[in-house]
Design an enzyme around this catalytic site. Structure first.
Site, mmCIF file in Angstrom:
data_model
loop_
_atom_site.group_PDB
_atom_site.id
_atom_site.type_symbol
_atom_site.label_atom_id
_atom_site.label_comp_id
_atom_site.label_asym_id
_atom_site.label_seq_id
_atom_site.Cartn_x
_atom_site.Cartn_y
_atom_site.Cartn_z
ATOM 1 N N GLY A 116 0.786 -1.112 0.090
ATOM 2 C CA GLY A 116 0.204 0.036 0.022
ATOM 3 C C GLY A 116 0.876 1.282 -0.188
ATOM 4 O O GLY A 116 0.520 2.482 -0.323
ATOM 5 N N GLU A 119 1.305 1.929 -3.550
ATOM 6 C CA GLU A 119 -0.105 2.440 -3.963
ATOM 7 C C GLU A 119 -0.228 4.088 -3.758
ATOM 8 O O GLU A 119 -0.673 4.628 -4.475
ATOM 9 C CB GLU A 119 -1.001 1.705 -3.350
ATOM 10 C CG GLU A 119 -1.001 0.058 -3.964
ATOM 11 C CD GLU A 119 -2.148 -0.606 -3.273
ATOM 12 O OE1 GLU A 119 -2.404 -0.825 -2.194
ATOM 13 O OE2 GLU A 119 -3.048 -1.043 -4.363
ATOM 14 N N GLU A 139 1.946 -8.352 -1.597
ATOM 15 C CA GLU A 139 0.597 -8.969 -1.507
ATOM 16 C C GLU A 139 0.689 -10.480 -1.802
ATOM 17 O O GLU A 139 -0.031 -11.409 -1.089
ATOM 18 C CB GLU A 139 -0.340 -8.180 -2.235
ATOM 19 C CG GLU A 139 -0.752 -6.802 -1.904
ATOM 20 C CD GLU A 139 0.275 -5.825 -1.880
ATOM 21 O OE1 GLU A 139 1.440 -6.031 -2.474
ATOM 22 O OE2 GLU A 139 -0.012 -4.819 -1.963
ATOM 23 N N ARG A 142 1.452 -12.654 1.050
ATOM 24 C CA ARG A 142 0.723 -12.448 2.095
ATOM 25 C C ARG A 142 -0.645 -13.249 1.792
ATOM 26 O O ARG A 142 -1.506 -13.057 2.552
ATOM 27 C CB ARG A 142 0.304 -11.140 2.403
ATOM 28 C CG ARG A 142 1.643 -10.168 2.464
ATOM 29 C CD ARG A 142 2.153 -10.381 3.983
ATOM 30 N NE ARG A 142 3.514 -9.518 4.119
ATOM 31 C CZ ARG A 142 4.849 -10.067 4.127
ATOM 32 N NH1 ARG A 142 4.988 -11.146 4.198
ATOM 33 N NH2 ARG A 142 5.858 -9.005 3.942
HETATM 34 C C1 1HE Z 1 4.234 -3.948 10.377
HETATM 35 C C2 1HE Z 1 4.136 -3.685 8.935
HETATM 36 C C3 1HE Z 1 2.566 -3.981 8.357
HETATM 37 C C4 1HE Z 1 6.075 -3.288 9.807
HETATM 38 N N1 1HE Z 1 1.601 -4.024 9.131
HETATM 39 N N2 1HE Z 1 2.926 -3.729 11.100
HETATM 40 N N3 1HE Z 1 3.314 -4.926 3.928
HETATM 41 C C5 1HE Z 1 4.256 -5.917 4.124
HETATM 42 O O1 1HE Z 1 3.916 -7.011 3.715
HETATM 43 C C6 1HE Z 1 5.576 -5.330 4.661
HETATM 44 C C7 1HE Z 1 6.057 -5.803 5.858
HETATM 45 N N4 1HE Z 1 7.136 -4.917 6.438
HETATM 46 C C8 1HE Z 1 8.442 -5.495 6.289
HETATM 47 O O2 1HE Z 1 8.750 -6.242 5.141
HETATM 48 C C9 1HE Z 1 9.409 -4.659 7.156
HETATM 49 O O3 1HE Z 1 8.753 -4.430 8.227
HETATM 50 C C10 1HE Z 1 10.152 -3.530 6.514
HETATM 51 C C11 1HE Z 1 10.988 -3.884 5.190
HETATM 52 C C12 1HE Z 1 9.035 -2.506 5.832
HETATM 53 C C13 1HE Z 1 11.007 -2.872 7.461
HETATM 54 O O4 1HE Z 1 11.610 -3.968 8.088
HETATM 55 P P1 1HE Z 1 12.598 -3.495 9.422
HETATM 56 O O5 1HE Z 1 13.270 -4.638 9.786
HETATM 57 O O6 1HE Z 1 13.175 -2.152 9.292
HETATM 58 O O7 1HE Z 1 11.086 -3.576 10.630
HETATM 59 P P2 1HE Z 1 10.652 -4.574 11.112
HETATM 60 O O8 1HE Z 1 11.308 -5.021 12.318
HETATM 61 O O9 1HE Z 1 10.103 -5.582 10.325
HETATM 62 O O10 1HE Z 1 9.167 -3.731 11.537
HETATM 63 C C14 1HE Z 1 9.192 -2.843 12.824
HETATM 64 C C15 1HE Z 1 7.924 -2.959 13.176
HETATM 65 O O11 1HE Z 1 6.713 -2.539 12.553
HETATM 66 C C16 1HE Z 1 7.346 -4.360 13.710
HETATM 67 O O12 1HE Z 1 6.491 -4.172 14.934
HETATM 68 P P3 1HE Z 1 7.138 -4.453 16.356
HETATM 69 O O13 1HE Z 1 5.647 -3.975 17.309
HETATM 70 O O14 1HE Z 1 7.499 -5.885 16.298
HETATM 71 O O15 1HE Z 1 8.219 -3.540 16.353
HETATM 72 C C17 1HE Z 1 6.502 -4.905 12.548
HETATM 73 O O16 1HE Z 1 5.673 -5.702 13.038
HETATM 74 C C18 1HE Z 1 5.947 -3.562 12.089
HETATM 75 N N5 1HE Z 1 5.247 -3.598 10.900
HETATM 76 N N6 1HE Z 1 5.242 -3.482 8.370
HETATM 77 C C19 1HE Z 1 1.780 -4.111 10.510
HETATM 78 N N7 1HE Z 1 2.682 -3.619 7.093
HETATM 79 C C20 1HE Z 1 -5.212 -1.845 0.320
HETATM 80 S S1 1HE Z 1 -4.134 -3.241 0.200
HETATM 81 C C21 1HE Z 1 -2.597 -2.746 0.677
HETATM 82 C C22 1HE Z 1 -1.953 -4.397 0.595
HETATM 83 C C23 1HE Z 1 -0.547 -4.230 1.320
HETATM 84 O O17 1HE Z 1 -0.062 -3.218 1.458
HETATM 85 S S2 1HE Z 1 0.001 -5.770 1.797
HETATM 86 C C24 1HE Z 1 1.692 -5.437 2.082
HETATM 87 C C25 1HE Z 1 1.882 -5.258 3.645
#
Ligand code: 1HE
Length: 267
Positions: A116, A119, A139, A142
């Protein structure tokens, strides 16, 4: 409009400021990599709804090292099909406000621009990427599909074949390659994205409003129209813009040597 809330009621995960004729909106949830909650998406819509008429350009930027990690996946787990559809349509409404709003929007990208987040960036008119920026559409991994307009906007930027590859294989594009294929128009050194975005936004704000309006509203529609209607729409916009006193003044300024030449690169 309440005087203390010039950009509407924003949640504390968004921050807005005004710099002359430019309004800047920051995603301010760096601990969660600016993952977008419903509240944030609604807040982006509210910010755009409450733009002062003096604002001529908008910047969307982000706190922390990452622009946006996409949809907050915590909010997705409990949805049924209809609420998922309605959720996607809400994102569409807000991102349409970005693409077809009153003023051009510049996105300042860095780190993750994924799901997103891509997007959101794709709805902006100009994307400035710091060297740390990377793009992905996870996506497919996931088990879901894009829902914030990517299937319409991203193929326009890079072609359907590249988007299919990104979604099927999880391919990630780094900043330079992203620029080469059309994901951003600019790549800039680390820490300079905001400054470049502001320079560009100020230049946009200096254009005539009728030209900016035609560029943002008409150009994307013409590009998708049947050429016969496209040429007609172009002629209508050409006639309307050149008939303004503003355009006449600007052309006169050039003819009398008071306006910059094209050879004077403003960068
Ligand atoms: C999140 C999210 C999230 C991080 N929703 N909590 N998006 C994704 O599948 C991408 C998922 N995120 C990642 O791959 C990584 O977090 C990153 C590459 C962006 C960054 O990595 P990093 O090592 O710097 O951070 P991290 O340790 O993975 O994340 C830090 C915190 O952010 C951690 O939470 P914490 O409580 O353990 O500290 C993560 O869980 C949280 N976090 N990304 C929820 N996306 C209208 S439809 C759109 C559909 C989509 O967008 S699907 C793609 C979703």
């Amino acid at each position: 409009m309440p005087s203390g809330q010039p950009f509407g009621a924003l949640p504390d995960v968004l921050r807005a400021e005004r710099i002359d004729q430019v309004a800047v909106l920051a995603l301010a949830r760096p601990a969660k990599r600016n993952a977008l909650t419903d509240e944030m998406v609604g807040g982006i819509g509210s910010f755009l709804d409450h733009l002062d008429p003096e604002v001529k350009a908008v910047i969307i930027e982000a706190d922390g090292d990452h622009f946006c990690a996409g949809l907050d996946l915590n909010e997705m787990t409990g949805r049924d099909a209809i609420s998922g559809l309605e959720h996607s349509r809400r994102w569409h409404r807000v991102f349409e406000q970005i693409e077809f709003g009153r003023v051009p929007v510049v996105a300042a990208l860095k780190g993750a621009v994924v799901g997103g987040g891509l997007e959101l960036a794709a709805a902006a008119h100009i994307r400035v990427a710091e060297e740390s920026a990377f793009y992905a559409l996870p996506e497919g991994q996931r088990g879901i599909f894009v829902g914030g307009g990517a299937s319409v906007r991203v193929p326009r930027l890079i072609g359907t074949h590249r988007m299919i590859d990104m979604m099927l294989t999880g391919r990630r594009y780094e900043a330079a390659e992203g620029q080469a294929i059309g994901l951003s128009q600019y790549v800039v050194p680390a820490g300079t994205g905001r400054k470049t975005a502001l320079d560009l936004a100020r230049r946009i704000a200096g254009n005539a409003p009728q030209s900016n309006y035609a560029i943002v509203q008409a150009l994307p529609r013409i590009a998708q129209a049947n050429p016969r209607e496209g040429f007609m729409m172009e002629s209508l916009m050409a006639g309307i813009t050149q008939a303004t006193d503003d355009a006449k003044g600007r052309m006169q300024n050039f003819l009398s040597g008071r306006a910059p030449k094209v050879t004077d690169d403003p960068r």
